[in-house]
Design a protein around this motif. Structure first.
Motif, mmCIF file in Angstrom:
data_model
loop_
_atom_site.group_PDB
_atom_site.id
_atom_site.type_symbol
_atom_site.label_atom_id
_atom_site.label_comp_id
_atom_site.label_asym_id
_atom_site.label_seq_id
_atom_site.Cartn_x
_atom_site.Cartn_y
_atom_site.Cartn_z
ATOM 1 N N GLN A 206 1.005 -1.244 -0.061
ATOM 2 C CA GLN A 206 -0.098 0.197 0.078
ATOM 3 C C GLN A 206 0.805 0.981 -0.057
ATOM 4 O OE1 GLN A 206 -3.674 0.041 0.226
ATOM 5 N NE2 GLN A 206 -2.832 -1.696 -0.782
ATOM 6 N N THR A 207 0.269 2.313 -0.690
ATOM 7 C CA THR A 207 1.118 3.686 -0.494
ATOM 8 C C THR A 207 0.287 4.572 0.050
ATOM 9 O OG1 THR A 207 2.194 2.994 -2.719
ATOM 10 C CG2 THR A 207 2.242 5.331 -2.092
ATOM 11 N N LEU A 208 0.751 5.294 0.908
ATOM 12 C CA LEU A 208 0.178 6.443 1.635
ATOM 13 C C LEU A 208 0.687 7.614 1.655
ATOM 14 C CD1 LEU A 208 0.178 3.622 3.623
ATOM 15 C CD2 LEU A 208 -1.433 4.737 5.068
ATOM 16 N N VAL A 209 -0.035 8.696 1.448
ATOM 17 C CA VAL A 209 0.543 10.176 1.444
ATOM 18 C C VAL A 209 0.077 11.128 2.470
ATOM 19 C CG1 VAL A 209 -1.105 11.113 -0.174
ATOM 20 C CG2 VAL A 209 1.018 12.239 0.073
ATOM 21 N N LEU A 210 1.125 11.830 3.184
ATOM 22 C CA LEU A 210 0.650 12.359 4.308
ATOM 23 C C LEU A 210 0.583 14.020 3.707
ATOM 24 C CD1 LEU A 210 3.404 11.068 6.794
ATOM 25 C CD2 LEU A 210 1.143 11.319 7.368
ATOM 26 N N LEU A 211 -0.835 14.522 3.970
ATOM 27 C CA LEU A 211 -0.952 15.850 3.365
ATOM 28 C C LEU A 211 -1.349 16.735 4.565
ATOM 29 C CD1 LEU A 211 -3.048 14.997 0.274
ATOM 30 C CD2 LEU A 211 -0.655 15.986 0.348
#
Length: 360
Positions: A206-211
């Motif tokens: 899985q790929t997560l981005v922190l915004l």
């Protein structure tokens, strides 16, 4: 032909089956190229990851020109084809079409509207907001809209839970503005419990981005999820809780769980790359309630019998109106913007004349 044995390794850093097929179709140099993922972009310099290690690369000018003509650009999370020359330099020559793209609009206010990709090929957006002075539900609505438009699952992460005097009150206020089904997790980004709280979204591949804004704790949370101090962190300003832009570039990291985390700098401004129709899909709860308004052309402002004002929080409705106004302005042509500006100037001039006449 790309060595198919590398696909198993690349799947550990987020490669999807549909992209494997696209990579095989895009292969140009028999046996001389490899599929890699962009892990960092800094101007014309790239870093790419092959599933084993990260190494520097450059993009061919022809590829950059092609993407620019399409209103696009390379971004962290992209899957690209690259080849290594006799000097040991790695050159990226092909970008696979991203499955998802988080992009924002840049508006110069004069002649054109452009867009820039934030990250590509992510599964989950961790929308990070501090429970301290950074707490701003209206700003969060903008990030939620960005995730929805991009087809990325949002998870709201309320950081600095240990610094909030009344965390339950913050959570109740936030719950009143969130769309149905959006998870909200409160964490202390410095503590290992944050990793356990976010474990459902940290599966391998899985790929997560922190915004979020600067000072929300994105880099601190990244370090906690990685189990190592990889990203630089800094203290927020005491007066307003704002960060100091310690993180200056987007970067992809692989967690011990096998998930990929993309840390991003805080965004000073976030203009959505969407038209009014796309926003109506984001705020579909408002559209459903609008069917029950007394007037068919109800603007959900101050009209009597408005079902939307009764069923939607004030913060969410304000965000809806503001984002629609922005989308309307961004889709105007240069001539239309000039005509609107002339109209505003005319109204301001007449208003000044009326005030002068009243003063005698």
């Amino acid at each position: 032909m790309i060595d198919s044995t590398c696909f198993d390794v690349l799947q550990r850093i987020g490669l999807k089956p549909s992209l494997i097929h696209a990579a095989l179709l895009a292969t140009r140099f028999d046996g001389a190229e490899q599929l890699v993922r962009i892990s960092r972009v800094e101007r014309d310099q790239l870093a790419v990851h092959d599933g084993h290690a990260e190494f520097p690369a450059r993009a061919l000018p022809a590829l950059l020109t092609q993407l620019l003509d399409q209103g696009d650009s390379l971004a962290v999370g992209d899957w690209v084809l690259a080849w290594r020359n006799t000097l040991g330099e790695t050159w990226v020559h092909e970008r696979l079409p991203p499955l998802t793209q988080l992009a924002r609009r840049l508006h110069d206010g004069r002649e054109k509207v452009t867009r820039v990709a934030i990250v590509n090929n992510v599964d989950t957006a961790l929308l990070t907001m501090g429970a301290d002075l950074d707490f701003n539900p209206r700003r969060l609505q903008r990030y939620l809209a960005l995730a929805h438009i991009s087809g990325v699952a949002p998870v709201v992460v309320l950081t600095k839970a240990d610094l909030c005097a009344d965390l339950p009150a913050r959570q109740r206020e936030l719950a009143a503005t969130l769309p149905a089904g959006v998870p909200c997790v409160a964490v202390n980004a410095l503590h290992d419990s944050a990793r356990a709280a976010l474990e459902p979204w940290l599966a391998a591949g899985q790929t997560l981005v922190l915004l979020g804004s600067s000072g929300a704790g994105k880099s601190t949370l990244t370090n906690t999820l990685l189990g190592a101090a990889v990203q630089r962190t800094g203290e927020a300003r005491r007066g307003d809780g704002r960060g100091r832009h310690t993180t200056t570039a987007r970067s992809l990291h692989v967690t011990p769980h096998g998930a990929c985390i993309i840390d991003t700098p805080g965004l000073r401004t976030l203009r959505l790359d969407a038209d009014e129709a796309a926003l109506d899909e984001v705020f579909d709860d408002i559209g459903a309630l609008a069917q029950h308004c007394r007037y068919r052309d109800c603007r959900h402002d101050d009209e009597p019998g408005c079902a939307v004002r009764e069923g939607v929080s004030t913060e969410r409705l304000r965000s809806y109106h503001k984002l629609r106004r922005e989308a309307g302005r961004d889709t105007l042509s240069l001539r239309q913007r000039q005509e609107r500006l002339a109209l505003w100037k005319s109204r301001a001039r007449h208003s000044r004349l009326r005030m002068a006449a009243k003063r005698g």
